[in-house]
Design a protein around this motif. Structure first.
Motif, short mmCIF file in Angstrom:
data_model
loop_
_atom_site.label_atom_id
_atom_site.label_comp_id
_atom_site.label_asym_id
_atom_site.label_seq_id
_atom_site.Cartn_x
_atom_site.Cartn_y
_atom_site.Cartn_z
N GLN A 39 14.95 52.32 10.22
CA GLN A 39 15.32 51.17 11.09
C GLN A 39 16.94 50.86 10.86
OE1 GLN A 39 14.17 48.94 13.32
NE2 GLN A 39 12.16 50.08 13.42
N TYR A 40 17.23 51.07 9.61
CA TYR A 40 18.54 50.96 9.15
C TYR A 40 19.24 52.01 9.71
CZ TYR A 40 17.50 47.64 5.37
OH TYR A 40 17.07 46.30 4.73
N ASP A 43 19.90 51.68 13.45
CA ASP A 43 21.00 50.45 13.72
C ASP A 43 21.96 50.38 12.96
OD1 ASP A 43 18.65 49.11 14.90
OD2 ASP A 43 17.83 48.21 13.29
N ASN A 44 22.56 51.64 12.70
CA ASN A 44 23.98 52.11 12.38
C ASN A 44 24.16 51.55 10.87
OD1 ASN A 44 24.34 52.89 15.10
ND2 ASN A 44 25.20 50.99 15.67
N LYS A 45 23.25 51.18 10.24
CA LYS A 45 23.62 50.66 8.72
C LYS A 45 23.22 51.92 7.79
CE LYS A 45 21.87 46.11 9.88
NZ LYS A 45 21.03 45.00 9.61
N GLN A 305 16.56 51.69 23.56
CA GLN A 305 17.32 50.62 23.34
C GLN A 305 16.66 49.37 23.07
OE1 GLN A 305 20.22 51.34 26.61
NE2 GLN A 305 21.76 52.28 24.83
N HIS A 308 16.33 49.47 19.48
CA HIS A 308 17.76 49.92 18.59
C HIS A 308 18.98 49.69 19.66
CE1 HIS A 308 15.54 51.36 15.13
NE2 HIS A 308 14.67 52.14 16.18
N ASN A 310 21.71 48.58 19.79
CA ASN A 310 23.45 48.97 19.30
C ASN A 310 23.38 50.39 18.43
OD1 ASN A 310 24.46 46.42 20.04
ND2 ASN A 310 23.47 45.64 18.62
N SER A 311 22.49 51.11 18.67
CA SER A 311 22.48 52.65 17.91
C SER A 311 23.42 53.31 18.51
CB SER A 311 20.89 53.01 18.17
OG SER A 311 21.12 54.51 17.57
N SER A 341 30.66 51.56 17.00
CA SER A 341 29.69 50.93 16.33
C SER A 341 29.26 51.64 15.01
CB SER A 341 28.25 51.12 17.29
OG SER A 341 28.08 52.72 17.59
#
Length: 636
Positions: A39-40, A43-45, A305, A308, A310-311, A341
């Motif tokens: 998930q991170y 989600d760009n984390k 999307q 996610h 903003n992926s 992003s």
């Protein structure tokens, strides 16, 4: 740095990797951190994802695979090292489990798989057990013996490492790359087969013995292999002939969609795989697949999307889809958002470079050579992908702008940049190096007869993505350049009318004219003015023996001839022309073009046309020649 962490993982002690004896429900609960890590990741984390995967990457194969998937995004060498490490962890966990299948069962399964004629596209299933023997077996032993879930989980991770490595090798578009890809696919097949056999033996009760993410891993892996094999040309499939699978594109789609719907750990990877496949179809052969695949691609993107929004990965593919739809402003905006992003995160540099490359290409498609040059100049300085190609693109942009001195200075740097690639030299490096050498032979005096910027769009099959106004401008530019060649030839022939044995050689601009006529034909095809292409393509093929340098022009002419025939509704003729292109060898774009041609021929075959021509009842005509079958356009 991330690279240092990968190197640290490679030093794991295989003997100390613990066996995994968790049951399916226990495994699902234990894998919750991996699910959060994915998930991170989407989600760009990225830093959080990396920290999550690193916790057990040295002892748990799924965590190690998570790091491998991250490295896959950033750097090929880093990804290969990370995936090799994950493979080692998975293999060690299997070896340390102490589980051995009964010899009788192993031999039975082996001979069943060996003797069966497998045309399903999946690893062979075990033979059916009759009711009487099943009851007898149940009476003897109530609990069936299956490979433990922890071992099955390690097998699919091992297979997935090989699968991802094969994708990286496939992207190299070289003979060696395809060979290595075939070997890794075979290894992946062997591991997936083991898990698939157990899955089939478990029947409807598989959830009691296998965790849901291992099940989705089979769906993801087998589905991806089918899509890879279905897009490969025959000359490459020979490398994979020992796999034992018959590719089934529809089955590949179905399995990946089931994986997506399950929303397990690999669901976003399945979405990416499908989007990448749609992108290949619509960019390699937009003339045939763009309209058909646009709907499924958008549907897949919207679904991804939802989870996610903003992926950066899905924004990137949104931009690719917008380009296919000829919406350049939206495409450029989406590429920009994809880069922004990930700003301040681990993937910042990688995403920015990928997006800059695509944005620069977008500007070239709009004939905005000034902006395109600025992007590729930056990419060349950063040594992204192929610095030689980026520098050549800069020179081509300056030439299209009429700034020849700056263009020549850029071209002059290309040979050294290509040489610096050494073992990593790609087909595009070879192409740009030969182009510069060709320009240098005349001391850049014949540059008036070349349009290097449009030629790059030609070899990338990109005219289909341009708007009508840009296509019309390109057509006018090509026509003016052809007239310049005619004027030069007329001048040089006039000298030969006045002087006896002149010092100048006869005019020889076959290569330049052939490329310009090929560009013109490709632009006309993009404008759907197919009949106007016929004379130009015939000239190229009639004079193919005169082409001394540009060996790639002939197969490209066959490709465009097939597109022309397709546009005129003669699909049978298209297939024959594409088969002729496929027979051409030893040119810079051979393997990339082979994939394009394979996708096109598959499209012809999907049209349900019977290409087996009937032999005539009499073998010879009255003049003694063999009679050829008559093919009417209406029969197509």
């Amino acid at each position: 740095m991330f690279r240092d962490n990968i190197i640290a993982i490679q030093s794991v002690d295989a003997k100390n990797i613990p066996a995994n004896d968790l049951g399916p429900r226990e495994q699902e609960e234990a894998d919750e951190p991996v699910r959060e890590g994915m998930q991170y990741l989407f989600d760009n984390k990225f830093m959080k994802a990396k920290a999550t995967f690193q916790v057990k990457a040295s002892i748990d194969p799924l965590y190690a695979l998570g790091l491998g998937a991250m490295a896959f995004i950033k750097d090929v060498e880093m990804a290969m090292a990370a995936l090799a490490t994950a493979y080692t962890v998975a293999k060690s966990q299997i070896d340390n489990s102490g589980f051995k299948k009964p010899l009788k069962e192993s031999l039975s399964q082996y001979f069943t798989s060996f003797l069966s004629s497998n045309s399903t596209g999946l690893p062979a299933s075990p033979p059916p057990t009759n009711v009487a023997s099943q009851r007898a077996s149940t009476q003897r032993e109530e609990t069936p013996h299956f490979i433990p879930n922890g071992v099955l989980r390690a097998h699919v991770v091992k297979a997935e490492c090989c699968l991802l490595m094969s994708v990286l090798q496939l992207a190299q578009e070289s003979v060696v790359g395809y060979l290595k890809c075939g070997l890794n696919l075979r290894q992946a097949y062997n591991s997936y087969s083991i898990v698939w056999q157990e899955y089939k033996r478990m029947g409807q009760t598989y959830t009691q013995y296998m965790d849901r993410d291992t099940v989705s891993a089979i769906q993801f892996g087998i589905g991806t292999v089918h899509l890879i094999l279905s897009s490969m040309p025959a000359k490459i499939l020979k490398i994979f002939s020992t796999l034992g699978w018959k590719s089934d594109k529809q089955l590949g789609f179905a399995l990946l969609k089931v994986c997506m719907e399950g929303q397990g750990i690999r669901a976003p990877l399945a979405s990416l795989t499908l989007l990448a496949y749609y992108s290949i179809l619509t960019s390699f052969t937009p003339q045939l697949y763009a309209k058909e695949m646009m709907g499924p691609a958008i549907e897949c993107l919207l679904d991804a999307q939802k989870h996610h929004p903003n992926s950066c990965f899905f924004l990137f593919f949104a931009a690719r889809i917008a380009r296919v739809a000829r919406n350049m402003p939206l495409s450029t905006q989406s590429f920009t958002f994809a880069a922004e992003s990930s700003r301040g995160e681990w993937a910042e540099v990688a995403m920015k470079q990928m997006s800059d490359y695509e944005i620069g290409f977008n500007y070239a498609l709009q004939l905005d050579w000034e902006r395109a040059a600025s992007y590729f100049e930056q990419l060349s300085r950063e040594k992204y992908w192929s610095p030689a190609f980026s520098k050549y693109f800069v020179g081509a942009c300056y030439e299209m702008l009429g700034r020849r001195t700056e263009g020549i200075l850029a071209f002059a740097e290309v040979p050294q940049l290509a040489k610096d690639q050494q073992g990593r030299k790609t087909y595009i490096d070879a192409y740009v190096q030969k182009k510069v050498e060709f320009f240098q032979r005349s001391g850049y005096q014949d540059m008036d007869f070349s349009l290097p910027g449009l030629e790059l769009l030609l070899v990338m099959n990109a005219f289909e993505q341009m708007d009508k106004e840009s296509l019309e401008k390109s057509l006018a530019l090509v026509q003016r350049t052809l007239e310049l060649i005619y004027d030069r030839e007329k001048m040089e022939y006039n000298i030969r009318l006045r002087e006896l044995v002149p010092a100048t050689t006869p005019p020889d601009y076959y290569d330049q004219r052939a490329i310009l006529l090929l560009i013109k034909s490709s632009v006309l095809n993009a404008l759907k003015r197919h009949k106007e292409c016929i004379a130009h393509l015939n000239w190229i093929l009639d004079h193919k023996h005169c082409l001394k340098v540009e060996s790639w022009v002939v197969p490209f002419a066959y490709w465009e001839s097939g597109v022309t025939s397709w546009g005129l509704g003669n699909i049978r003729k298209s297939r024959k022309l594409w088969q002729l292109a496929l027979a051409c060898t030893k040119y810079d774009f051979e393997y990339r073009m082979a994939v394009r041609l394979s996708l096109a021929i598959n499209k012809c075959d999907e049209a349900g046309i019977n290409f087996i021509e009937q032999k005539p009842s009499k073998g010879l005509t009255t003049n003694g020649r063999k009679r050829m079958p008559i093919v009417h356009a209406s029969s197509c």
